[in-house]
Design a protein around this motif. Structure first.
Motif, PDB file in Angstrom:
ATOM      1  N   GLY A  76       0.776  -1.237   0.000  1.00 52.51           N
ATOM      2  CA  GLY A  76       0.000   0.000   0.000  1.00 52.51           C
ATOM      3  C   GLY A  76       0.801   1.276   0.000  1.00 52.51           C
ATOM      4  N   GLY A  77       2.115   1.179  -0.119  1.00 54.77           N
ATOM      5  CA  GLY A  77       2.931   2.384  -0.126  1.00 54.77           C
ATOM      6  C   GLY A  77       4.400   2.050  -0.063  1.00 54.77           C
ATOM      7  N   LEU A  78       5.196   3.093  -0.104  1.00 55.15           N
ATOM      8  CA  LEU A  78       6.654   2.936  -0.036  1.00 55.15           C
ATOM      9  C   LEU A  78       7.205   4.114   0.757  1.00 55.15           C
ATOM     10  CD1 LEU A  78       9.153   1.350  -0.989  1.00 55.15           C
ATOM     11  CD2 LEU A  78       9.169   2.784  -3.052  1.00 55.15           C
ATOM     12  N   ASP A  79       7.805   3.818   1.895  1.00 55.20           N
ATOM     13  CA  ASP A  79       8.307   4.867   2.784  1.00 55.20           C
ATOM     14  C   ASP A  79       9.745   5.269   2.481  1.00 55.20           C
ATOM     15  OD1 ASP A  79       6.035   5.133   4.827  1.00 55.20           O
ATOM     16  OD2 ASP A  79       6.389   2.967   4.754  1.00 55.20           O
ATOM     17  N   GLY A  80      10.493   4.370   1.872  1.00 54.39           N
ATOM     18  CA  GLY A  80      11.881   4.711   1.574  1.00 54.39           C
ATOM     19  C   GLY A  80      12.496   3.716   0.625  1.00 54.39           C
ATOM     20  N   VAL A  81      13.512   4.176  -0.085  1.00 47.89           N
ATOM     21  CA  VAL A  81      14.251   3.303  -0.992  1.00 47.89           C
ATOM     22  C   VAL A  81      15.727   3.682  -0.934  1.00 47.89           C
ATOM     23  CG1 VAL A  81      13.748   4.835  -2.941  1.00 47.89           C
ATOM     24  CG2 VAL A  81      14.465   2.502  -3.383  1.00 47.89           C
ATOM     25  N   LYS A 117      13.787   7.735 -10.523  1.00 50.68           N
ATOM     26  CA  LYS A 117      12.708   7.766 -11.512  1.00 50.68           C
ATOM     27  C   LYS A 117      11.562   6.829 -11.129  1.00 50.68           C
ATOM     28  CE  LYS A 117      11.771   6.821 -16.429  1.00 50.68           C
ATOM     29  NZ  LYS A 117      10.852   7.966 -16.598  1.00 50.68           N
ATOM     30  N   ALA A 118      11.908   5.614 -10.689  1.00 49.28           N
ATOM     31  CA  ALA A 118      10.874   4.632 -10.359  1.00 49.28           C
ATOM     32  C   ALA A 118      10.135   4.981  -9.077  1.00 49.28           C
ATOM     33  CB  ALA A 118      11.497   3.239 -10.245  1.00 49.28           C
ATOM     34  N   ALA A 119      10.852   5.498  -8.083  1.00 50.05           N
ATOM     35  CA  ALA A 119      10.247   5.743  -6.769  1.00 50.05           C
ATOM     36  C   ALA A 119       9.549   7.092  -6.678  1.00 50.05           C
ATOM     37  CB  ALA A 119      11.308   5.637  -5.676  1.00 50.05           C
ATOM     38  N   GLY A 120       9.955   8.048  -7.518  1.00 52.74           N
ATOM     39  CA  GLY A 120       9.452   9.407  -7.371  1.00 52.74           C
ATOM     40  C   GLY A 120       7.945   9.524  -7.415  1.00 52.74           C
ATOM     41  N   ARG A 121       7.322   8.958  -8.445  1.00 57.15           N
ATOM     42  CA  ARG A 121       5.873   9.137  -8.601  1.00 57.15           C
ATOM     43  C   ARG A 121       5.067   8.518  -7.452  1.00 57.15           C
ATOM     44  NH1 ARG A 121       3.146  10.757 -12.978  1.00 57.15           N
ATOM     45  NH2 ARG A 121       4.922  10.317 -14.347  1.00 57.15           N
ATOM     46  N   PRO A 122       5.258   7.231  -7.098  1.00 57.28           N
ATOM     47  CA  PRO A 122       4.451   6.683  -6.002  1.00 57.28           C
ATOM     48  C   PRO A 122       4.728   7.318  -4.658  1.00 57.28           C
ATOM     49  CG  PRO A 122       6.122   5.107  -6.691  1.00 57.28           C
ATOM     50  CD  PRO A 122       6.107   6.199  -7.706  1.00 57.28           C
ATOM     51  N   MET A 123       5.964   7.777  -4.427  1.00 58.17           N
ATOM     52  CA  MET A 123       6.280   8.373  -3.144  1.00 58.17           C
ATOM     53  C   MET A 123       5.733   9.789  -3.013  1.00 58.17           C
ATOM     54  SD  MET A 123      10.115   6.881  -2.340  1.00 58.17           S
ATOM     55  CE  MET A 123      10.190   7.680  -0.750  1.00 58.17           C
ATOM     56  N   MET A 124       5.312  10.399  -4.124  1.00 59.04           N
ATOM     57  CA  MET A 124       4.717  11.728  -4.041  1.00 59.04           C
ATOM     58  C   MET A 124       3.399  11.722  -3.290  1.00 59.04           C
ATOM     59  SD  MET A 124       5.525  13.809  -7.575  1.00 59.04           S
ATOM     60  CE  MET A 124       4.993  12.565  -8.736  1.00 59.04           C
ATOM     61  N   ARG A 125       2.790  10.554  -3.139  1.00 57.78           N
ATOM     62  CA  ARG A 125       1.494  10.470  -2.457  1.00 57.78           C
ATOM     63  C   ARG A 125       1.610  10.782  -0.970  1.00 57.78           C
ATOM     64  NH1 ARG A 125       0.557   4.534  -5.035  1.00 57.78           N
ATOM     65  NH2 ARG A 125       0.487   5.154  -7.241  1.00 57.78           N
ATOM     66  N   SER A 126       2.681  10.287  -0.344  1.00 57.45           N
ATOM     67  CA  SER A 126       2.783  10.475   1.106  1.00 57.45           C
ATOM     68  C   SER A 126       4.186  10.830   1.570  1.00 57.45           C
ATOM     69  CB  SER A 126       2.318   9.204   1.832  1.00 57.45           C
ATOM     70  OG  SER A 126       3.055   8.082   1.415  1.00 57.45           O
ATOM     71  N   GLY A 127       5.108  11.099   0.638  1.00 55.19           N
ATOM     72  CA  GLY A 127       6.465  11.467   1.022  1.00 55.19           C
ATOM     73  C   GLY A 127       7.290  10.265   1.425  1.00 55.19           C
ATOM     74  N   ILE A 171       9.278  14.407  -0.208  1.00 57.69           N
ATOM     75  CA  ILE A 171      10.294  13.376  -0.436  1.00 57.69           C
ATOM     76  C   ILE A 171      11.668  13.968  -0.156  1.00 57.69           C
ATOM     77  CG2 ILE A 171      11.333  11.789  -2.092  1.00 57.69           C
ATOM     78  CD1 ILE A 171       8.713  11.859  -3.656  1.00 57.69           C
ATOM     79  N   ARG A 172      12.387  13.351   0.739  1.00 56.33           N
ATOM     80  CA  ARG A 172      13.756  13.759   1.047  1.00 56.33           C
ATOM     81  C   ARG A 172      14.720  12.880   0.247  1.00 56.33           C
ATOM     82  NH1 ARG A 172      15.166  12.157   5.572  1.00 56.33           N
ATOM     83  NH2 ARG A 172      13.432  10.756   6.047  1.00 56.33           N
ATOM     84  N   VAL A 173      15.725  13.498  -0.366  1.00 58.00           N
ATOM     85  CA  VAL A 173      16.710  12.765  -1.144  1.00 58.00           C
ATOM     86  C   VAL A 173      18.094  13.144  -0.636  1.00 58.00           C
ATOM     87  CG1 VAL A 173      17.483  12.117  -3.443  1.00 58.00           C
ATOM     88  CG2 VAL A 173      15.155  12.972  -3.129  1.00 58.00           C
ATOM     89  N   ASN A 174      18.838  12.150  -0.194  1.00 56.51           N
ATOM     90  CA  ASN A 174      20.167  12.369   0.366  1.00 56.51           C
ATOM     91  C   ASN A 174      21.122  11.291  -0.129  1.00 56.51           C
ATOM     92  OD1 ASN A 174      19.767  14.618   2.536  1.00 56.51           O
ATOM     93  ND2 ASN A 174      18.071  13.193   2.898  1.00 56.51           N
ATOM     94  N   ALA A 175      22.388  11.453   0.178  1.00 56.05           N
ATOM     95  CA  ALA A 175      23.390  10.460  -0.196  1.00 56.05           C
ATOM     96  C   ALA A 175      24.338  10.219   0.963  1.00 56.05           C
ATOM     97  CB  ALA A 175      24.175  10.920  -1.422  1.00 56.05           C
ATOM     98  N   VAL A 176      24.826   9.010   1.041  1.00 57.30           N
ATOM     99  CA  VAL A 176      25.883   8.641   1.974  1.00 57.30           C
ATOM    100  C   VAL A 176      27.152   8.413   1.151  1.00 57.30           C
ATOM    101  CG1 VAL A 176      26.684   6.919   3.638  1.00 57.30           C
ATOM    102  CG2 VAL A 176      24.289   7.630   3.629  1.00 57.30           C
TER     103      VAL A 176
END
Length: 252
Positions: A76-81, A117-127, A171-176
Motif C-alpha cells: 500500500g505504499g513505499l516509505d523509503g528506498v 525515476k521509479a520511486a518518485g511518482r508513487p512516493m509523491m502520495r505520502s512522502g 520526499i527527502r533525497v540524500n546520499a551517503v
C-alpha cells in the motif's frame, strides 16, 4: 493491503552495507522488499529478515519499476528506498577503456537515476526518503579514480536536483559517501578486494584515512538508517560522509 510497518525497498541488498541495513531495519519491524542479482544470496537474506526477494538488475529501469510496484501494490505504499548498487575501477583515464568507463556509469549513476525515476511518482502520495550511495572519491581528488569519481559525482548532482524537485511532495533525497569499505565476504569487500588484497595496499589505504583504518558495513549502516527515519524529515539534499575522514581530512 496497507502495512502498519514502514516499507522499504533496498536495491543491491545483498552487499555488505545493504545486508547490514536490511538486518537493522528488520529488527526495527520494517517490511522489506529486497532487490539484487544474486538469487541465492537474496533468498538467504529474505529468509533472515522476513523480506520479499526480488531478483533484478538495477541497470534495467523496468526491473526497478517492477520492484517499486511490488512494494506499493503489496503493502500500500513505499516509505523509503536505498540504492546500494555500485562498482569500483582504479585506473587512470588514459588506461580506462570506454567499455570500462560506461560500466562505471551504468552501475553507479544509471542505477541511481533508475531508483529516483521509479520511486518518485508513487512516493509523491505520502512522502518518504530516497538514499543514494555517493563516495569520498567524489568529494576529493584521488589518483586513478577518474571513472568512478565521474560516476559518483553524477550521483551527487542527481541527488541534489531530485531533492529540489521533490521537496514540495515531502520526499527527502540524500546520499551517503563512504570511504573504502572492507570486512567479510560481501559485496563491499568484493568491490575493494583489488585494493585490500595485499598487505601493502591495505596499509596504504589505512594511512589515507585520518582515523587510521578502512571502514566496515557496520560503520556506514547507521547513517543510512538515520536518513530513512521519519525523525530526520528536515534533512534533504545532503551528502553524509562516513569515510574515516578520507573525503575532507588529511592525516597529520
Amino acid at each position: 493491503m496497507a502495512s502498519d510497518s514502514p516499507v522499504y525497498l533496498l536495491l543491491g541488498a545483498t552487499g555488505g552495507i545493504g545486508s547490514e541495513v536490511a538486518h537493522r531495519l528488520a529488527d526495527d519491524g520494517a517490511q522489506l522488499v529486497l532487490g539484487a542479482r544474486s538469487e541465492d544470496d537474496l533468498d538467504d537474506l529474505a529468509a533472515a529478515t522476513g523480506g520479499d526477494a526480488m531478483p533484478l538488475d538495477a541497470t534495467e529501469f523496468e526491473q526497478v519499476q517492477a520492484a517499486v510496484s511490488h512494494a506499493t501494490d503489496t503493502y500500500g505504499g513505499l516509505d523509503g528506498v536505498v540504492n546500494f548498487v555500485g562498482s569500483v575501477l582504479l585506473k587512470p583515464a588514459h588506461l580506462t577503456s570506454i567499455d570500462e568507463y560506461r560500466t562505471q556509469i551504468e552501475k553507479n549513476l544509471d542505477t541511481a537515476f533508475n531508483t529516483v525515476k521509479a520511486a518518485g511518482r508513487p512516493m509523491m502520495r505520502s512522502g518518504g526518503s530516497i538514499v543514494l550511495m555517493a563516495s569520498a572519491v567524489s568529494r576529493t581528488g584521488l589518483k586513478n579514480h577518474e571513472a568512478i569519481a565521474a560516476a559518483k559525482g553524477g550521483v551527487t548532482g542527481l541527488m541534489r536536483a531530485a531533492a529540489a524537485t521533490y521537496s514540495g511532495r515531502g520526499i527527502r533525497v540524500n546520499a551517503v559517501a563512504p570511504g573504502l569499505i572492507g570486512g567479510g565476504e560481501n559485496f563491499a569487500s568484493q568491490m575493494s578486494e583489488q585494493i585490500l588484497s595485499s598487505e601493502a595496499g591495505r596499509k596504504q589505504s589505512e594511512k589515507m584515512h585520518a582515523l587510521g583504518r578502512v571502514g566496515t558495513p557496520e560503520d556506514v549502516a547507521p547513517a543510512v538508517t538515520w536518513l530513512l527515519d521519519p525523525e530526520t524529515d528536515w534533512v534533504t539534499g545532503q551528502v553524509i560522509g562516513v569515510d574515516g575522514g578520507l573525503g575532507t581530512v588529511r592525516p597529520g
